[in-house]
Design a protein around this motif. Sequence first.
Motif, PDB file in Angstrom:
ATOM      1  N   PRO A  14       0.830  -1.212   0.000  1.00 32.43           N
ATOM      2  CA  PRO A  14       0.000   0.000   0.000  1.00 32.43           C
ATOM      3  C   PRO A  14       0.860   1.256   0.000  1.00 32.43           C
ATOM      4  O   PRO A  14       1.878   1.324   0.708  1.00 32.43           O
ATOM      5  N   GLY A  15       0.453   2.210  -0.830  1.00 33.40           N
ATOM      6  CA  GLY A  15       1.221   3.431  -0.994  1.00 33.40           C
ATOM      7  C   GLY A  15       2.254   3.367  -2.094  1.00 33.40           C
ATOM      8  O   GLY A  15       2.846   4.388  -2.456  1.00 33.40           O
ATOM      9  N   GLY A  16       2.464   2.182  -2.628  1.00 32.70           N
ATOM     10  CA  GLY A  16       3.462   2.004  -3.676  1.00 32.70           C
ATOM     11  C   GLY A  16       2.934   2.346  -5.052  1.00 32.70           C
ATOM     12  O   GLY A  16       1.809   2.824  -5.220  1.00 32.70           O
ATOM     13  N   SER A  17       3.783   2.094  -6.054  1.00 32.46           N
ATOM     14  CA  SER A  17       3.453   2.438  -7.440  1.00 32.46           C
ATOM     15  C   SER A  17       3.722   1.264  -8.370  1.00 32.46           C
ATOM     16  O   SER A  17       4.592   0.427  -8.098  1.00 32.46           O
ATOM     17  N   LEU A  18       2.972   1.246  -9.449  1.00 32.89           N
ATOM     18  CA  LEU A  18       3.189   0.297 -10.536  1.00 32.89           C
ATOM     19  C   LEU A  18       2.870   1.000 -11.841  1.00 32.89           C
ATOM     20  O   LEU A  18       2.054   1.928 -11.871  1.00 32.89           O
ATOM     21  N   ARG A  19       3.493   0.529 -12.918  1.00 28.54           N
ATOM     22  CA  ARG A  19       3.192   1.058 -14.241  1.00 28.54           C
ATOM     23  C   ARG A  19       2.822  -0.094 -15.162  1.00 28.54           C
ATOM     24  O   ARG A  19       3.622  -1.016 -15.353  1.00 28.54           O
ATOM     25  N   LEU A  20       1.615  -0.028 -15.699  1.00 26.95           N
ATOM     26  CA  LEU A  20       1.160  -1.020 -16.659  1.00 26.95           C
ATOM     27  C   LEU A  20       1.393  -0.509 -18.078  1.00 26.95           C
ATOM     28  O   LEU A  20       1.256   0.684 -18.331  1.00 26.95           O
ATOM     29  N   SER A  21       1.704  -1.440 -18.969  1.00 28.72           N
ATOM     30  CA  SER A  21       1.875  -1.103 -20.380  1.00 28.72           C
ATOM     31  C   SER A  21       1.027  -2.042 -21.216  1.00 28.72           C
ATOM     32  O   SER A  21       0.792  -3.194 -20.838  1.00 28.72           O
ATOM     33  N   CYS A  22       0.574  -1.556 -22.357  1.00 30.12           N
ATOM     34  CA  CYS A  22      -0.207  -2.378 -23.279  1.00 30.12           C
ATOM     35  C   CYS A  22       0.150  -1.970 -24.701  1.00 30.12           C
ATOM     36  O   CYS A  22      -0.067  -0.822 -25.092  1.00 30.12           O
ATOM     37  N   ARG A  66      -4.514   9.817  -8.559  1.00 29.73           N
ATOM     38  CA  ARG A  66      -3.546   8.760  -8.236  1.00 29.73           C
ATOM     39  C   ARG A  66      -3.027   8.043  -9.476  1.00 29.73           C
ATOM     40  O   ARG A  66      -1.860   7.655  -9.529  1.00 29.73           O
ATOM     41  N   PHE A  67      -3.889   7.853 -10.459  1.00 27.48           N
ATOM     42  CA  PHE A  67      -3.521   7.141 -11.684  1.00 27.48           C
ATOM     43  C   PHE A  67      -3.416   8.133 -12.836  1.00 27.48           C
ATOM     44  O   PHE A  67      -4.173   9.102 -12.904  1.00 27.48           O
ATOM     45  N   THR A  68      -2.491   7.841 -13.753  1.00 21.17           N
ATOM     46  CA  THR A  68      -2.341   8.653 -14.957  1.00 21.17           C
ATOM     47  C   THR A  68      -2.250   7.742 -16.171  1.00 21.17           C
ATOM     48  O   THR A  68      -1.404   6.843 -16.211  1.00 21.17           O
ATOM     49  N   ILE A  69      -3.110   7.996 -17.142  1.00 22.52           N
ATOM     50  CA  ILE A  69      -3.068   7.237 -18.388  1.00 22.52           C
ATOM     51  C   ILE A  69      -2.363   8.078 -19.445  1.00 22.52           C
ATOM     52  O   ILE A  69      -2.543   9.307 -19.507  1.00 22.52           O
ATOM     53  N   SER A  70      -1.557   7.417 -20.267  1.00 18.44           N
ATOM     54  CA  SER A  70      -0.861   8.106 -21.350  1.00 18.44           C
ATOM     55  C   SER A  70      -0.695   7.121 -22.500  1.00 18.44           C
ATOM     56  O   SER A  70      -0.927   5.916 -22.345  1.00 18.44           O
ATOM     57  N   ARG A  71      -0.308   7.635 -23.651  1.00 12.89           N
ATOM     58  CA  ARG A  71      -0.117   6.751 -24.795  1.00 12.89           C
ATOM     59  C   ARG A  71       0.958   7.292 -25.721  1.00 12.89           C
ATOM     60  O   ARG A  71       1.221   8.502 -25.758  1.00 12.89           O
ATOM     61  N   ASP A  72       1.549   6.364 -26.451  1.00 15.22           N
ATOM     62  CA  ASP A  72       2.515   6.683 -27.490  1.00 15.22           C
ATOM     63  C   ASP A  72       1.898   6.216 -28.799  1.00 15.22           C
ATOM     64  O   ASP A  72       1.876   5.014 -29.079  1.00 15.22           O
ATOM     65  N   ASN A  73       1.362   7.147 -29.574  1.00 13.74           N
ATOM     66  CA  ASN A  73       0.644   6.773 -30.801  1.00 13.74           C
ATOM     67  C   ASN A  73       1.556   6.096 -31.815  1.00 13.74           C
ATOM     68  O   ASN A  73       1.119   5.215 -32.554  1.00 13.74           O
ATOM     69  N   ALA A  74       2.806   6.499 -31.850  1.00 11.88           N
ATOM     70  CA  ALA A  74       3.738   5.913 -32.814  1.00 11.88           C
ATOM     71  C   ALA A  74       3.968   4.428 -32.518  1.00 11.88           C
ATOM     72  O   ALA A  74       4.214   3.641 -33.428  1.00 11.88           O
ATOM     73  N   THR A  77       0.888   2.144 -28.064  1.00  9.16           N
ATOM     74  CA  THR A  77       1.058   1.656 -26.702  1.00  9.16           C
ATOM     75  C   THR A  77       0.390   2.609 -25.727  1.00  9.16           C
ATOM     76  O   THR A  77       0.521   3.833 -25.862  1.00  9.16           O
ATOM     77  N   VAL A  78      -0.306   2.040 -24.746  1.00 11.47           N
ATOM     78  CA  VAL A  78      -0.927   2.833 -23.698  1.00 11.47           C
ATOM     79  C   VAL A  78      -0.327   2.420 -22.358  1.00 11.47           C
ATOM     80  O   VAL A  78       0.045   1.258 -22.160  1.00 11.47           O
ATOM     81  N   TYR A  79      -0.206   3.391 -21.475  1.00  8.25           N
ATOM     82  CA  TYR A  79       0.396   3.169 -20.167  1.00  8.25           C
ATOM     83  C   TYR A  79      -0.586   3.589 -19.080  1.00  8.25           C
ATOM     84  O   TYR A  79      -1.410   4.487 -19.272  1.00  8.25           O
ATOM     85  N   LEU A  80      -0.454   2.947 -17.930  1.00 10.07           N
ATOM     86  CA  LEU A  80      -1.212   3.358 -16.752  1.00 10.07           C
ATOM     87  C   LEU A  80      -0.241   3.447 -15.581  1.00 10.07           C
ATOM     88  O   LEU A  80       0.235   2.424 -15.101  1.00 10.07           O
ATOM     89  N   GLN A  81       0.077   4.668 -15.195  1.00 11.95           N
ATOM     90  CA  GLN A  81       0.926   4.880 -14.026  1.00 11.95           C
ATOM     91  C   GLN A  81       0.024   4.930 -12.802  1.00 11.95           C
ATOM     92  O   GLN A  81      -0.870   5.783 -12.714  1.00 11.95           O
ATOM     93  N   MET A  82       0.255   4.026 -11.868  1.00 18.29           N
ATOM     94  CA  MET A  82      -0.580   3.914 -10.677  1.00 18.29           C
ATOM     95  C   MET A  82       0.250   4.257  -9.447  1.00 18.29           C
ATOM     96  O   MET A  82       1.218   3.551  -9.141  1.00 18.29           O
TER      97      MET A  82
END
Length: 120
Positions: A14-22, A66-74, A77-82
């Motif tokens: 709890p309180g930590g971070s993870l980054r998901l990629s797709c 708390r969460f940030t979604i971003s993407r690289d169109n080139a 890929t989409v990311y979710l920083q948690m």
Amino acid sequence: QVQLVESGGGLVQPGGSLRLSCAASGSIFSINAMGWYRQAPGKQRELVAAITSGGSTNYADSVKGRFTISRDNAKNTVYLQMNSLKPEDTAVYYCALDSSYATMFAPDYWGQGTQVTVSS
């Protein structure tokens, strides 16, 4: 055919971070939307965050700030920083793609899911 490959799940305190990629591959039109859903045991799948190819974003109230979604169109890929993760964020997280996005996010492709567990 479109394929979505997720990575980045795991166990965090709890309180930590993870980054998901797709990463999406296949026949993808330039105008689309990508996002993340999650499903906890015994609960319905819910939208966490979504982002259009133009960069417009939408978040569930429970993750705003708390969460940030971003993407690289080139890279399609989409990311979710948690950040500031809570035990209630524990769920299987699914990447989703709406290949013909117009006004409402309605995914037609899904990833296989990645487990996120928040526990001490």
